[in-house]
Scaffold this active site. Structure first.
Site, mmCIF file in Angstrom:
data_model
loop_
_atom_site.group_PDB
_atom_site.id
_atom_site.type_symbol
_atom_site.label_atom_id
_atom_site.label_comp_id
_atom_site.label_asym_id
_atom_site.label_seq_id
_atom_site.Cartn_x
_atom_site.Cartn_y
_atom_site.Cartn_z
ATOM 1 C CB SER A 143 26.601 -20.025 -46.718
ATOM 2 O OG SER A 143 25.613 -20.860 -46.981
ATOM 3 C CB THR A 144 22.989 -19.905 -50.556
ATOM 4 O OG1 THR A 144 23.855 -19.923 -51.801
ATOM 5 C CG2 THR A 144 21.610 -19.766 -50.607
ATOM 6 C CG ASN A 145 22.120 -21.934 -46.158
ATOM 7 O OD1 ASN A 145 21.674 -21.859 -47.180
ATOM 8 N ND2 ASN A 145 22.726 -23.030 -45.602
ATOM 9 C CB THR A 190 -25.415 0.242 -39.010
ATOM 10 O OG1 THR A 190 -26.658 0.173 -38.785
ATOM 11 C CG2 THR A 190 -24.541 1.399 -38.325
ATOM 12 C CB SER A 321 -21.055 -2.291 -70.732
ATOM 13 O OG SER A 321 -21.752 -3.377 -71.409
#
Length: 495
Positions: A143-145, A190, A321
């Site tokens: 099954s697909t499932n 920090t 740029s």
């Protein structure tokens, strides 16, 4: 309609004309009509196509062994699957990656392509489904499932394998840089403020360790997706599959695919539970967050070149740029940041899709599979470009780093165990106010001679823990008459 260029295929909804050269059929055609969503097709997930072929190959072998289909049909199906595994006919997977039906359209697409390729191997015309039927033979006992989630797990495993390889290469590149920079002193930070000295090697070693930790977490999460529900068929009860099928087909799948899949303990539970995908996605998010943090650091450390941090120099990759001549931007870390944002978004998508499943099946595995595919693929590509186009070419800005260390008031932190916090703070405040060096300031305040200070502020004391807690004044003289700093003023080991 030109009958020479088309064939007529039918299902219980009616008939549709299919291009005569197509390996797909009526069910795929309906899915194409129904799901014009992204323009991205299953063909763009080659790991999933190969995974579906591995599942169908294992199913054909198990069905032949159990007498569900005959040996000639099984052989033709096997040959068609081998073609898909080798990379052929992937362009025939034309269903959109986002689809309703819990993956049924993808499974039908695979069944039709494999059936028509198998017919070709048998010398029959496409659509001769009385010989090999997409559902009755290619999809027998399935099954697909159970097919689709099993295939997703195989695909995810292979995608993670590629990501792990890319992460390992990136980690090794950071490790090489850590060794190259092991003696380069700099000021740590920090909260974006100057902290205490460290080496640039220590900083880059941290990046390597962070990636290595996530490699370990990713391997752990990958183990969860080896449990599959093949043989569960529709909801986990195994209806329409012969007795013993699951016990035969899963070991065959492991053998053919090279993925160590095992049978789920409870097939009903496994058919509806997508928790392994959530777990895996969460680890991918963790990888993304930490990679992005590393790239944030690289962008900060390389900012400038004159008005920023400038601790390191990233390789110039392109003009930065269209208006500012000579400007170069940190484009490689920036693209990795953007991949991280995508992966974090994909994780939310997978979380919502998993939560939204109802009863015996989750209908939203297609979006989970697409999101996992993008996350693993894009992270792997991001790691590669970060390694090759950025990290390998990073240079230390020796001139700026040495100048900052020499002038930094943060050096007084190393004096805390010797002169105490209050005196060290007085030196720092005065040095900041006057602009004088730490050594000169300490001498001016009568706290310590410039020579004593210079002897203490060496890398061994600045960048690692010490067991020495008291100043030996008798050794100061040696430093004053020209001995190397490490043989001059030192700290005596405590008892």
């Amino acid at each position: 309609m030109n009958e020479l260029n088309h064939r007529l295929e039918s299902d219980f909804l009616g008939s549709k004309h299919i291009p005569s050269h197509a390996y797909w059929g009526v069910h795929t055609a309906r899915a194409v009509d129904n799901f014009p969503i992204t323009g991205q097709t299953v063909s763009q997930m080659p790991e999933l196509v190969r995974a579906l072929a591995h599942v169908k190959k294992a199913a054909a072998a198990a069905n032949a062994r159990l007498g569900v289909i005959d040996a000639s049909r099984a052989a033709a199906i096997n040959d068609a699957c081998e073609d898909l595994i080798a990379g052929q006919l992937h362009d025939q997977f034309i269903v959109d990656v986002i689809q309703g039906g819990a993956g049924t359209s993808t499974n039908m697409n695979a069944n039709e392509v494999i059936a028509n390729r198998a017919l070709e191997h048998m010398g029959a015309d496409p659509g001769s489904y009385d010989l090999i039927h997409p559902n009755d033979h290619v999809n027998a006992s399935q099954s697909t499932n159970d097919v689709y989630p099993t295939a997703l797990r195989l695909a995810a495993w292979n995608g993670i394998e590629q990501l792990l390889a890319a992460m390992a290469n990136l980690r090794a590149s950071f490790e090489r840089k850590a060794e190259e920079f092991r003696a380069v002193l700099k000021i740590g930070r920090t909260q974006l403020q100057d902290a205490v000295p460290m080496t640039l090697g220590q900083e880059f070693a941290t990046f390597a360790i962070m990636i290595g930790e996530d490699e370990a977490r990713l391997r752990e999460a990958r183990e969860l997706i080896t449990e599959v529900n093949l043989g569960a068929t529709a909801i986990g009860t195994g209806i329409n599959a012969p007795a013993g099928y699951s016990e035969i087909v899963i070991p065959l799948l492991a053998e053919f695919s090279g993925v160590p899949v095992v049978r789920a303990a409870n097939l009903v539970e496994a058919t509806q539970d997508t928790g392994a995908f959530v777990q895996l996605s969460g680890v991918l998010k963790r990888v993304a967050c930490k990679l992005s943090k590393v790239c944030n650091d690289l962008r900060l450390l390389s900012s400038g070149p004159q008005a920023g941090f400038g601790d390191i120099l990233l390789p110039a990759r392109q003009a930065g740029s269209s208006i500012m001549p000579g400007k170069v931007n940190p484009v490689i870390p920036e693209v990795v940041n953007q991949v991280a944002f995508e992966v974090i978004g994909n994780d939310l998508m997978i979380t919502m899709a998993s939560e939204a499943g109802q009863l015996q099946l989750n209908a939203f595995e297609p979006i989970m599979g697409w999101a996992l595919f993008k996350s693993t693929k894009h992270l792997a590509n991001a790691c590669k470009t970060l390694q090759v186009n950025c990290v390998e070419g990073i240079q230390a800005n020796h001139m700026i780093l040495s100048k900052r260390v020499a002038e930094s008031v943060t050096l007084v932190t190393a004096l805390n165990p010797i002169i105490g916090y209050e005196k060290a703070a007085r030196i720092a405040k005065s040095a900041l106010t006057t602009g004088n060096t730490i050594a000169a300031t300490a001498e001016h305040l009568g706290i310590m001679s410039s020579a004593e200070m210079t002897a203490l502020l060496v890398p061994e004391n600045l960048t690692q823990p010490i067991r020495l807690v008291t100043l030996t004044v008798e050794k100061a003289g040696a430093a004053l008459v020209g001995d190397p700093p490490c043989n001059g003023i030192s700290l005596e080991e405590g008892q």
